[in-house]
Design an enzyme around this catalytic site. Sequence first.
Site, PDB file in Angstrom:
ATOM      1  CG  HIS A   1      -0.223  -0.093   2.464  1.00  0.00           C
ATOM      2  ND1 HIS A   1       0.190  -1.542   3.013  1.00  0.00           N
ATOM      3  CD2 HIS A   1      -0.044   0.629   3.537  1.00  0.00           C
ATOM      4  CE1 HIS A   1       0.679  -1.267   4.451  1.00  0.00           C
ATOM      5  NE2 HIS A   1       0.716  -0.178   4.411  1.00  0.00           N
TER       6      HIS A   1
ATOM      7  CG  HIS B   1       1.283   5.163   4.106  1.00  0.00           C
ATOM      8  ND1 HIS B   1       0.276   5.138   5.194  1.00  0.00           N
ATOM      9  CD2 HIS B   1       1.653   3.943   4.112  1.00  0.00           C
ATOM     10  CE1 HIS B   1       0.367   4.037   5.970  1.00  0.00           C
ATOM     11  NE2 HIS B   1       1.308   3.406   5.216  1.00  0.00           N
TER      12      HIS B   1
HETATM   13  P1  5GP Z   1       1.876   0.261   7.433  1.00  0.00           P
HETATM   14  O1  5GP Z   1       2.305   0.646   8.573  1.00  0.00           O
HETATM   15  O2  5GP Z   1       1.374  -1.171   7.239  1.00  0.00           O
HETATM   16  O3  5GP Z   1       2.398   1.069   6.292  1.00  0.00           O
HETATM   17  O4  5GP Z   1       0.429   0.917   7.449  1.00  0.00           O
HETATM   18  C1  5GP Z   1      -0.849   0.390   7.499  1.00  0.00           C
HETATM   19  C2  5GP Z   1      -2.001   1.589   7.714  1.00  0.00           C
HETATM   20  O5  5GP Z   1      -3.095   0.970   7.562  1.00  0.00           O
HETATM   21  C3  5GP Z   1      -1.880   2.295   9.081  1.00  0.00           C
HETATM   22  O6  5GP Z   1      -1.740   3.713   8.711  1.00  0.00           O
HETATM   23  C4  5GP Z   1      -3.255   2.082   9.594  1.00  0.00           C
HETATM   24  O7  5GP Z   1      -3.712   3.010  10.184  1.00  0.00           O
HETATM   25  C5  5GP Z   1      -3.789   1.640   8.416  1.00  0.00           C
HETATM   26  N1  5GP Z   1      -5.041   0.460   8.571  1.00  0.00           N
HETATM   27  C6  5GP Z   1      -4.777  -0.718   9.629  1.00  0.00           C
HETATM   28  N2  5GP Z   1      -6.246  -1.326   9.322  1.00  0.00           N
HETATM   29  C7  5GP Z   1      -7.098  -0.663   8.666  1.00  0.00           C
HETATM   30  C8  5GP Z   1      -8.298  -0.694   8.436  1.00  0.00           C
HETATM   31  O8  5GP Z   1      -9.050  -1.762   8.687  1.00  0.00           O
HETATM   32  N3  5GP Z   1      -8.833   0.286   7.703  1.00  0.00           N
HETATM   33  C9  5GP Z   1      -8.524   1.626   7.420  1.00  0.00           C
HETATM   34  N4  5GP Z   1      -9.065   2.464   6.624  1.00  0.00           N
HETATM   35  N5  5GP Z   1      -7.109   1.459   7.687  1.00  0.00           N
HETATM   36  C10 5GP Z   1      -6.467   0.895   8.423  1.00  0.00           C
END
Ligand code: 5GP
Length: 136
Positions: A99, A101
């Site tokens: 993903h 951001h």
């Molecule tokens: P990572 O640290 O893996 O790059 O970021 C994962 C992101 O996914 C985090 O910013 C977190 O807030 C978001 N996130 C995790 N679970 C969910 C969810 O169920 N729904 C949404 N909309 N965001 C999520």
Amino acid sequence: MSECIFCRIIKGEIPCTKVYEDNNTFAFLDLNPVNKGHTLVVPKKHSETILDTDEKTLKDLMIATKKISKAIMNSLKIKGFNIGINQFEEGGQVVPHLHIHIMPRIKNDGIKLWPQRKYESKEEMEEIAKKIKSLL
Ligand code: 5GP
Ligand code: ZN
């Protein structure tokens, strides 16, 4: 049923606040935004990092990211943003589905980017570059 939380969001099994969808890409608001409008752009086809993602999917993902970034800037009157991809656990990745951001930035929002260090010497720097280049 897929265990991957983002696959489940894409399939509609878990609710999200969707902002964009096309054949290969899906985007929704992050539940815990850095600033309002923080969006996650994900490929529909499951992969974990850029390393196990095919070129076409990466290309589509980046094109969608550009489109969505522009919409965020213009609709929310945002003048700057960061794009981030956490890769692997050591890179801060919590959800193991690739993903991007898109994080809107606002002047003096207090968000700090990563800390910066120095190399010991020019030789060390050359050595590191040599190692990387040896596999390219
Ligand atoms: P990572 O640290 O893996 O790059 O970021 C994962 C992101 O996914 C985090 O910013 C977190 O807030 C978001 N996130 C995790 N679970 C969910 C969810 O169920 N729904 C949404 N909309 N965001 C999520
Ligand atoms: Zn997935």
